[in-house]
Design a protein around this motif. Structure first.
Motif, PDB file in Angstrom:
ATOM      1  N   ASN A 151      11.898  60.327 -18.096  1.00 44.06           N
ATOM      2  CA  ASN A 151      12.002  61.763 -18.355  1.00 44.06           C
ATOM      3  C   ASN A 151      11.208  62.488 -17.273  1.00 44.06           C
ATOM      4  OD1 ASN A 151      11.110  64.421 -19.384  1.00 44.06           O
ATOM      5  ND2 ASN A 151      12.196  63.834 -21.249  1.00 44.06           N
ATOM      6  N   THR A 152      11.885  63.314 -16.492  1.00 44.64           N
ATOM      7  CA  THR A 152      11.247  63.944 -15.333  1.00 44.64           C
ATOM      8  C   THR A 152      10.215  65.002 -15.712  1.00 44.64           C
ATOM      9  OG1 THR A 152      13.096  65.509 -15.193  1.00 44.64           O
ATOM     10  CG2 THR A 152      13.228  63.518 -13.838  1.00 44.64           C
ATOM     11  N   ARG A 153      10.220  65.437 -16.971  1.00 42.48           N
ATOM     12  CA  ARG A 153       9.210  66.403 -17.415  1.00 42.48           C
ATOM     13  C   ARG A 153       7.946  65.698 -17.893  1.00 42.48           C
ATOM     14  NH1 ARG A 153      13.307  70.190 -21.000  1.00 42.48           N
ATOM     15  NH2 ARG A 153      14.338  71.234 -19.230  1.00 42.48           N
ATOM     16  N   MET A 154       8.068  64.403 -18.136  1.00 43.67           N
ATOM     17  CA  MET A 154       6.936  63.626 -18.651  1.00 43.67           C
ATOM     18  C   MET A 154       6.372  62.653 -17.618  1.00 43.67           C
ATOM     19  SD  MET A 154       8.727  62.770 -22.346  1.00 43.67           S
ATOM     20  CE  MET A 154       7.275  62.164 -23.204  1.00 43.67           C
ATOM     21  N   VAL A 155       7.199  62.298 -16.642  1.00 44.57           N
ATOM     22  CA  VAL A 155       6.793  61.334 -15.616  1.00 44.57           C
ATOM     23  C   VAL A 155       7.276  61.843 -14.261  1.00 44.57           C
ATOM     24  CG1 VAL A 155       6.982  58.953 -14.810  1.00 44.57           C
ATOM     25  CG2 VAL A 155       7.018  59.439 -17.267  1.00 44.57           C
ATOM     26  N   SER A 156       6.406  61.864 -13.270  1.00 48.46           N
ATOM     27  CA  SER A 156       6.810  62.275 -11.927  1.00 48.46           C
ATOM     28  C   SER A 156       7.522  61.130 -11.222  1.00 48.46           C
ATOM     29  CB  SER A 156       5.587  62.694 -11.112  1.00 48.46           C
ATOM     30  OG  SER A 156       4.774  61.564 -10.827  1.00 48.46           O
ATOM     31  N   ALA A 157       8.267  61.466 -10.174  1.00 46.80           N
ATOM     32  CA  ALA A 157       8.972  60.434  -9.409  1.00 46.80           C
ATOM     33  C   ALA A 157       7.991  59.450  -8.797  1.00 46.80           C
ATOM     34  CB  ALA A 157       9.823  61.093  -8.329  1.00 46.80           C
ATOM     35  N   ALA A 158       6.835  59.943  -8.363  1.00 50.31           N
ATOM     36  CA  ALA A 158       5.829  59.069  -7.760  1.00 50.31           C
ATOM     37  C   ALA A 158       5.223  58.116  -8.787  1.00 50.31           C
ATOM     38  CB  ALA A 158       4.730  59.912  -7.122  1.00 50.31           C
ATOM     39  N   GLU A 159       5.122  58.582 -10.029  1.00 49.10           N
ATOM     40  CA  GLU A 159       4.491  57.793 -11.080  1.00 49.10           C
ATOM     41  C   GLU A 159       5.456  56.817 -11.756  1.00 49.10           C
ATOM     42  OE1 GLU A 159       1.532  58.783 -14.869  1.00 49.10           O
ATOM     43  OE2 GLU A 159       3.130  60.183 -14.330  1.00 49.10           O
ATOM     44  N   ALA A 160       6.755  57.067 -11.640  1.00 46.65           N
ATOM     45  CA  ALA A 160       7.763  56.246 -12.316  1.00 46.65           C
ATOM     46  C   ALA A 160       7.686  54.796 -11.839  1.00 46.65           C
ATOM     47  CB  ALA A 160       9.152  56.806 -12.043  1.00 46.65           C
ATOM     48  N   PRO A 161       7.935  53.833 -12.723  1.00 37.62           N
ATOM     49  CA  PRO A 161       7.892  52.414 -12.350  1.00 37.62           C
ATOM     50  C   PRO A 161       8.857  52.096 -11.207  1.00 37.62           C
ATOM     51  CG  PRO A 161       7.973  52.663 -14.727  1.00 37.62           C
ATOM     52  CD  PRO A 161       8.214  54.023 -14.153  1.00 37.62           C
ATOM     53  N   LYS A 162       8.354  51.379 -10.205  1.00 36.62           N
ATOM     54  CA  LYS A 162       9.189  50.988  -9.059  1.00 36.62           C
ATOM     55  C   LYS A 162       9.620  49.526  -9.148  1.00 36.62           C
ATOM     56  CE  LYS A 162       8.483  55.029  -7.174  1.00 36.62           C
ATOM     57  NZ  LYS A 162       7.527  55.583  -8.160  1.00 36.62           N
ATOM     58  N   ARG A 163       8.904  48.752  -9.988  1.00 32.91           N
ATOM     59  CA  ARG A 163       9.212  47.339 -10.215  1.00 32.91           C
ATOM     60  C   ARG A 163       9.261  47.106 -11.722  1.00 32.91           C
ATOM     61  NH1 ARG A 163       4.749  43.894  -8.541  1.00 32.91           N
ATOM     62  NH2 ARG A 163       3.605  45.454  -9.765  1.00 32.91           N
ATOM     63  N   TRP A 164       9.922  46.038 -12.142  1.00 33.35           N
ATOM     64  CA  TRP A 164       9.938  45.725 -13.570  1.00 33.35           C
ATOM     65  C   TRP A 164       8.521  45.482 -14.080  1.00 33.35           C
ATOM     66  CZ3 TRP A 164      13.940  47.314 -15.896  1.00 33.35           C
ATOM     67  CH2 TRP A 164      15.232  47.166 -15.373  1.00 33.35           C
ATOM     68  N   GLU A 165       7.667  44.908 -13.223  1.00 36.70           N
ATOM     69  CA  GLU A 165       6.292  44.620 -13.631  1.00 36.70           C
ATOM     70  C   GLU A 165       5.487  45.881 -13.932  1.00 36.70           C
ATOM     71  OE1 GLU A 165       7.593  41.169 -10.977  1.00 36.70           O
ATOM     72  OE2 GLU A 165       7.860  43.347 -11.074  1.00 36.70           O
ATOM     73  N   ASP A 166       5.916  47.010 -13.395  1.00 35.51           N
ATOM     74  CA  ASP A 166       5.190  48.262 -13.636  1.00 35.51           C
ATOM     75  C   ASP A 166       5.256  48.704 -15.095  1.00 35.51           C
ATOM     76  OD1 ASP A 166       4.523  48.308 -10.975  1.00 35.51           O
ATOM     77  OD2 ASP A 166       6.089  49.726 -10.405  1.00 35.51           O
ATOM     78  N   PHE A 167       6.210  48.179 -15.838  1.00 40.58           N
ATOM     79  CA  PHE A 167       6.278  48.470 -17.273  1.00 40.58           C
ATOM     80  C   PHE A 167       5.045  47.925 -18.012  1.00 40.58           C
ATOM     81  CE2 PHE A 167      11.170  48.892 -17.951  1.00 40.58           C
ATOM     82  CZ  PHE A 167      11.080  50.262 -17.728  1.00 40.58           C
ATOM     83  N   LEU A 168       4.331  46.992 -17.376  1.00 41.64           N
ATOM     84  CA  LEU A 168       3.186  46.356 -18.022  1.00 41.64           C
ATOM     85  C   LEU A 168       1.901  47.157 -17.890  1.00 41.64           C
ATOM     86  CD1 LEU A 168       3.813  42.635 -16.922  1.00 41.64           C
ATOM     87  CD2 LEU A 168       4.677  43.851 -18.942  1.00 41.64           C
ATOM     88  N   ASP A 169       1.934  48.253 -17.152  1.00 39.22           N
ATOM     89  CA  ASP A 169       0.760  49.116 -17.009  1.00 39.22           C
ATOM     90  C   ASP A 169       0.329  49.597 -18.396  1.00 39.22           C
ATOM     91  OD1 ASP A 169      -0.976  51.393 -16.556  1.00 39.22           O
ATOM     92  OD2 ASP A 169      -0.261  51.401 -14.492  1.00 39.22           O
ATOM     93  N   PRO A 170      -0.963  49.468 -18.726  1.00 34.06           N
ATOM     94  CA  PRO A 170      -1.439  49.888 -20.065  1.00 34.06           C
ATOM     95  C   PRO A 170      -1.100  51.333 -20.427  1.00 34.06           C
ATOM     96  CG  PRO A 170      -3.125  48.608 -18.934  1.00 34.06           C
ATOM     97  CD  PRO A 170      -2.035  48.854 -17.929  1.00 34.06           C
ATOM     98  N   LYS A 171      -0.957  52.193 -19.429  1.00 36.78           N
ATOM     99  CA  LYS A 171      -0.688  53.607 -19.735  1.00 36.78           C
ATOM    100  C   LYS A 171       0.695  53.818 -20.356  1.00 36.78           C
ATOM    101  CE  LYS A 171       0.959  54.833 -15.069  1.00 36.78           C
ATOM    102  NZ  LYS A 171       0.651  55.629 -13.865  1.00 36.78           N
ATOM    103  N   TRP A 172       1.572  52.812 -20.229  1.00 37.26           N
ATOM    104  CA  TRP A 172       2.919  52.950 -20.794  1.00 37.26           C
ATOM    105  C   TRP A 172       3.046  52.306 -22.171  1.00 37.26           C
ATOM    106  CZ3 TRP A 172       4.268  56.681 -18.146  1.00 37.26           C
ATOM    107  CH2 TRP A 172       4.288  56.710 -16.752  1.00 37.26           C
ATOM    108  N   LYS A 173       1.952  51.842 -22.730  1.00 38.43           N
ATOM    109  CA  LYS A 173       2.027  51.198 -24.037  1.00 38.43           C
ATOM    110  C   LYS A 173       2.527  52.181 -25.097  1.00 38.43           C
ATOM    111  CE  LYS A 173      -0.455  48.122 -27.156  1.00 38.43           C
ATOM    112  NZ  LYS A 173      -1.682  47.311 -27.369  1.00 38.43           N
ATOM    113  N   GLY A 174       3.554  51.752 -25.831  1.00 37.98           N
ATOM    114  CA  GLY A 174       4.133  52.599 -26.871  1.00 37.98           C
ATOM    115  C   GLY A 174       5.068  53.683 -26.339  1.00 37.98           C
ATOM    116  N   LYS A 175       5.345  53.662 -25.043  1.00 41.70           N
ATOM    117  CA  LYS A 175       6.124  54.735 -24.428  1.00 41.70           C
ATOM    118  C   LYS A 175       7.414  54.255 -23.760  1.00 41.70           C
ATOM    119  CE  LYS A 175       1.931  57.426 -23.536  1.00 41.70           C
ATOM    120  NZ  LYS A 175       1.093  58.102 -22.490  1.00 41.70           N
ATOM    121  N   ILE A 176       7.812  53.018 -24.026  1.00 38.56           N
ATOM    122  CA  ILE A 176       9.003  52.431 -23.407  1.00 38.56           C
ATOM    123  C   ILE A 176      10.031  52.118 -24.484  1.00 38.56           C
ATOM    124  CG2 ILE A 176       9.905  50.543 -21.990  1.00 38.56           C
ATOM    125  CD1 ILE A 176       6.969  50.080 -21.053  1.00 38.56           C
TER     126      ILE A 176
END
Length: 342
Positions: A151-176
């Motif tokens: 969602n571009t209003r909640m996540v910037s293009a720079a912050e969006a996951p670039k690899r599948w492993e980026d989903f594991l960042d603690p900040k995305w817990k409960g948000k995927i």
């Protein structure tokens, strides 16, 4: 009278000259089509099993009938799983009611010897990953890309996951959000990464508090509504919603981008082989692939531009869903659900 005779002779000579000067490939394809047309006129019928939406498959079939009005078509539309089961059941009973099939599970039909080889002249325009380059049993019609969406209003293009492993960042817990039957994605990562790496990744992802939903269309809509910032989505669905104003986008840098391919294959024992081959050539042609793109699908043909430049095949790290997915379906379902506690 002499004038008409001269005109006819000139036309014949012009046709002969054209056949002699035309590129050899074009002449060969024209001869191929002429032979199929001659045979199809005697058959006069075509039976197509497909999982394509009726709003997409029926217009294609209508165009085919306009081009070849001597062929009466019969369309059976159902989910890929239902078509797979129907064909296998019919074949076991010695019935060959279909002339061709177009589903993502075409590999299973090949394994059951329900699909026979046919290499369309149009298949030259398809990359090796999107056709059976060895046996010639199937060629892709359109593709679905499994990608990270946000969602571009909640996540910037720079912050969006670039690899599948980026989903594991603690900040995305409960948000995927992930489809609760995302088995093709899981199976393809197994093939691309190997079991050890995939199991480790999936185990870590399972601790991220995934928001499970059913259906990629629904997930894209809920992501746009702000119910969650990230999801695994179909790229073409996000593109469609984005063009309508939804605040969503997708990422094309993951390795691999998982690709499911809706592929067409000829029945191993078609009742109308010439008509079936004509239709395969037709649906793989550039004109038909451009029509498929107008449905906001991602056409499989390489020389047809996708709905978005981000979808350009040559720029992406694509990995097609393995064709044994359907035959090992229960095994993969069991493992996926065990990992995520579903």
């Amino acid at each position: 009278m002499k004038h008409h005779v001269l005109v006819r002779r000139a036309a014949v000579l012009f046709g002969l000259l054209l056949s002699l000067t035309a590129p050899q490939g074009l002449r060969a394809q024209a001869d191929h089509t002429a032979r199929l047309v001659e045979g199809a006129k005697k058959e006069g019928k075509l039976v197509w099993y497909t999982s394509m939406n009726i709003t997409e498959s029926k217009p294609l079939l209508d165009d085919f009938e306009k081009q070849y009005p001597f062929i009466k078509t019969d369309l059976f539309r159902a989910s890929g799983e239902k078509i797979q089961n129907r064909v296998v059941t019919e074949v076991r009973a010695g019935r060959w009611d279909f002339d061709l099939a177009a589903i993502s599970e075409i590999g299973t039909l090949v394994e059951h010897k329900a699909i026979g080889p046919y290499v369309s002249p149009e298949s030259k325009a398809y990359i090796k990953e999107l056709k059976d380059a060895e046996g010639g049993y199937w060629t892709g019609i359109y593709t679905n890309y499994f990608v990270p969406g946000y969602n571009t209003r909640m996540v910037s293009a720079a912050e969006a996951p670039k690899r599948w492993e980026d989903f594991l960042d603690p900040k995305w817990k409960g948000k995927i959000s992930i489809d609760q039957e995302e088995y093709p994605w899981y199976v393809t990562l197994l093939a691309a990464w190997g079991k050890e790496r995939t199991d480790k990744y999936m185990g870590a992802l399972a601790k991220q508090g995934i928001q499970w939903r059913k259906g990629h269309t629904l997930i894209a809509q809920l992501m746009g509504a702000g119910e969650f910032p990230l999801a695994i989505v179909y790229a073409h669905r996000v593109e469609s919603d984005r063009k309508k104003g939804a605040p969503i986008d997708w990422v094309n840098t993951v390795d691999p981008i998982v690709v499911s391919v809706n592929s067409v294959g000829l029945s191993a024992k078609p009742n109308n082989p010439n008509a079936a081959k004509l239709f395969i050539d037709f649906v793989l042609s550039k004109k038909s692939q451009e029509k498929i793109r107008s449905y906001n699908r991602v056409p499989a043909r390489a020389d047809v531009e996708p709905p978005s430049p981000k979808m350009e095949q040559s720029k992406l790290k694509l990995r097609v869903v393995p064709h044994d997915t359907a035959t090992r379906y229960n095994e993969y379902v069991r493992d996926f659900r065990a990992i995520f506690g579903l």
